[in-house]
Design an enzyme around this catalytic site. Structure first.
Site, PDB file in Angstrom:
ATOM      1  N   LYS A 184      22.746  81.970  53.359  1.00  0.00           N
ATOM      2  CA  LYS A 184      23.104  80.546  53.215  1.00  0.00           C
ATOM      3  C   LYS A 184      21.847  79.686  53.060  1.00  0.00           C
ATOM      4  O   LYS A 184      21.872  78.644  52.430  1.00  0.00           O
ATOM      5  CB  LYS A 184      23.902  80.117  54.447  1.00  0.00           C
ATOM      6  CG  LYS A 184      24.437  78.690  54.418  1.00  0.00           C
ATOM      7  CD  LYS A 184      25.395  78.457  55.575  1.00  0.00           C
ATOM      8  CE  LYS A 184      25.803  77.011  55.715  1.00  0.00           C
ATOM      9  NZ  LYS A 184      26.731  76.815  56.850  1.00  0.00           N
ATOM     10  N   ASP A 232      25.174  70.412  66.213  1.00  0.00           N
ATOM     11  CA  ASP A 232      25.548  71.706  65.636  1.00  0.00           C
ATOM     12  C   ASP A 232      24.319  72.597  65.489  1.00  0.00           C
ATOM     13  O   ASP A 232      23.496  72.393  64.599  1.00  0.00           O
ATOM     14  CB  ASP A 232      26.216  71.464  64.267  1.00  0.00           C
ATOM     15  CG  ASP A 232      26.689  72.767  63.621  1.00  0.00           C
ATOM     16  OD1 ASP A 232      26.345  73.851  64.123  1.00  0.00           O
ATOM     17  OD2 ASP A 232      27.402  72.681  62.609  1.00  0.00           O
TER      18      ASP A 232
END
Ligand code: AMP
Length: 642
Positions: free
Chosen positions: A71, A193
């Site tokens: 990613k 996060d």
């Protein structure tokens, strides 16, 4: 219509979730696990790649042929990647298009193709679990992913045989999963996060059921992987000190040590000490070490501290103080670490943290009167996928009672100089919305401005849909002087009102365009698909037009300045100026009449050259102006820079 699934395509792990009878849940994969490692192993050049847990196991034994954390490379240019980002155990290299390519058994794979393998497995496992074919998905991305990273995610979905119905920001999905959309009152929420490879802190505002991202800051290179790397470095030092092998010298050893580091880190979230055992690092040498939670925190604390600056910046951008927040919610596996929770409680003033009482545990919330609630009530690994499933259900027409207002299906904006689309309300903005921007004129003594309202995802105005045009008149003035505010207001019913106001006189025109929301789904889909398909050419076209607009200003400005100093110009300098002007003209002539794009690299280089050469000319102009203002003799004529 088939059901839409929600997918959290994570750096470390990916999850798929669906809503069944109004209840969102994560679908276990074929191995019965809810988290599927985003890892792909390539046993041979043409053999079927292995994905998920089996692949993750191969990481220790076949590191060179096992791809993880891909990613980080999605939609990114190789030249933009820092050297430490390229530190993976498998071979990566720049691709022919400037992106990153992963080399497996002599074959090159793009990050999208590798992510597609993960998505295909998720799709397949959900199909088996629920017994229905799946063709549509909502996929989440970090809030600060740029267009190219988002497009790469859509492409990965398509390669996996999925129509990506929407790309949703991870913090918004998480807030949906935490059920925060149901808070009736106005709330301010921070979403912290920290996953395997990315970190972001987003501030969301919830107003009558509508979420708005007020600010987001993060780092695509900060996450649990960094902690693992730090622990692995420490272990490698200890191995060396104990007379063991040089871990860095072998890919297999590095991968084994990294895996042991991660396992120890995870265990230390619930235990205060672990014994790390690495048998047979060489034929005759095994390693074991006791690692305490305290030592882990000492090693990794500085990495966690790096997230703080992003928290501070997000709050500052949103013009908020920590105590203005109502909730801080946790997302990403790494937030299970007690140290992360302790630090957050401290930074945001969430809880009267008592060292002796221990850690903030899953499922509990702590708060003190002044500070926000540190809400850990959801599983941080699953929140984003569940939120994606909730969003998918809303798109499918389920959850009608959810107070989530409609969104703009396509971007809305106006045509600007050169024929480009200037987006004012991006696609997927939640309604109602009000957004505006200031514009000015590009030509001297312009008396009016044509406001051409557009809808679509393409870079060139002509490739989008025209929703209407109107004119705003104002007093003539030199270019760049008039200031025109253009505001788009879309009400909850999707009716768009466009207002254009001459800031100087207050003169304004308002027009009601038409429903900006009621667009045929298939047409939206087509527009989005075309924008993805033409993304590269569109980008080139935009760059070309932007450079052309600059040339349209710089060429006459330079000629005008040259004529002012004509008599005094050093002949050598004049020649340099003329050559630079000719360079720009030549680059402009590379425009292809069909594609209306040219050699943008050449034009940019020619403009940069002109910028450089005109520095003494601009300085002389300024000096002369200042001299005139001070009633002093004119400045000496410019000469070329050395
Ligand atoms: P995500 O990207 O959200 O799947 O997060 C994965 C990261 O969370 C990896 O770096 C994991 O090592 C880390 N992680 C998962 N569970 C735990 C845990 N219980 N304690 C600490 N870190 C964890």
């Amino acid at each position: 219509m088939s059901r839409i699934i929600g997918i959290d395509l994570g750096t470390t792990n990916s999850l798929a979730a669906v809503v069944d009878s109004g209840i969102p849940y994560v679908v276990a994969d074929a191995e019965g696990q809810r988290l599927t490692p985003s890892v792909v192993h390539f046993p041979s050049r043409d053999g079927e790649p292995l994905v998920g847990r089996v692949a993750a196991r191969s990481r220790a034994v076949k590191p060179r042929h096992t791809v993880y954390s891909v990613k980080r490379f999605m939609g990114r240019r190789a030249s933009d990647l820092a050297s430490e980002e390229l530190q993976v155990n498998y071979p990566v290299q720049p691709s022919s298009t400037g992106g990153v390519a992963v080399e497996m058994h002599g074959r090159l794979w793009s990050p999208e193709e590798i992510s597609a393998q993960v998505l295909r497995k998720l799709k397949h496992d959900v199909e088996v679990a629920i017994g229905e074919p799946i063709t549509r998905a909502v996929i989440t991305v970090p809030a600060y992913f740029n267009d190219s990273q988002r497009n790469a995610t859509v492409k990965a979905g398509e390669l996996a045989g999925l129509v990506v119905e929407r790309i949703v920001n991870e913090p918004t999905a998480a807030a949906l999963a935490y059920g925060l959309d149901k808070l009736a009152e106005h709330s301010l929420i921070a979403v912290y996060d920290l996953g395997g490879g990315t970190f972001d802190l987003s501030i969301l505002e919830l107003n009558n059921g509508v979420f708005q991202v007020l600010a987001t800051h993060g780092n695509t290179r900060l996450g649990g992987d960094d902690l693992d790397r730090r622990i692995a470095e420490y272990l490698a030092e200890k191995i060396k000190e104990g007379g063991g092998p040089d871990v860095a010298s072998s890919d297999v050893l590095s991968a084994r040590v990294r895996e042991a580091a991660e396992q120890a880190k995870i265990k230390l979230s619930t235990e205060t000490g672990v014994e790390i055992q690495l048998p047979f690092l060489t034929e005759a040498w095994s390693f074991s070490l006791k690692l305490s939670r305290q030592k882990l925190e000492e090693l990794t604390g500085p990495i966690i501290d790096r997230t703080r600056a992003h928290c501070v910046r997000s709050l500052a951008d949103a013009r908020l103080k920590a105590e203005d927040l109502n909730q801080v919610i946790l997302v990403g596996g790494q937030t299970r670490m007690p140290l992360v929770r302790r630090k957050l409680a401290e930074w945001f003033g969430c809880a009267e943290f008592e060292e002796a009482r221990g850690d903030l545990r899953l499922g509990e919330t702590y708060h003190k009167a002044a500070g926000p609630v540190l809400n850990t009530s959801q599983n941080p690994d699953e929140a984003v996928a569940l939120g994606a499933a909730i969003q998918a259900e809303i798109l499918s027409g389920g959850f009608k009672n959810v107070l989530l207002l409609d969104v703009t299906p396509l971007s809305l904006g106006i045509e600007t100089f050169g024929g480009l689309m200037n987006v004012i309300v991006p696609r997927n903005s939640t309604l109602p919305i009000k957004a505006g921007e200031m514009f000015t004129t590009a030509v001297d003594n312009q008396r009016n401005m044509l406001i051409h309202v557009l809808q679509g995802e393409r870079e060139r105005a002509a490739d989008n849909w025209s929703l209407g045009r109107f004119e705003l008149e104002f007093e003539p003035a030199p270019k760049g002087v008039p200031r025109v505010g253009v505001q788009f207001e879309i009400d909850a019913n999707g009716i768009l009102h466009v207002l254009a106001r001459d800031i100087k006189t207050g003169h304004q025109t308002v027009v009601q365009i038409k429903s900006a929301v009621d667009v045929d789904d298939a047409a939206v889909q087509k527009m989005v698909e075309e924008s993805v398909e033409h993304a590269f050419d569109d980008l080139k076209a935009r760059q070309w037009i932007e450079a052309k607009v600059k040339a349209a200003t710089d060429l006459p400005a330079t000629r005008k300045a040259m004529s002012q100093f004509m008599a005094e110009l050093d002949p050598e300098y004049k020649k340099q100026l003329e050559e630079s002007l000719a360079g720009v003209e030549e680059a402009l002539s590379t425009e292809d009449s069909k594609t209306r794009a040219g050699d943008v690299t050449r034009l940019k280089a020619a403009l940069a050259q002109l910028d450089q050469v005109t520095v003494p000319l601009a300085e002389a102009q300024l000096d002369r102006l200042l001299g005139e203002m001070a009633n002093q003799p004119p400045a000496s004529p410019p000469s070329p820079s050395a």
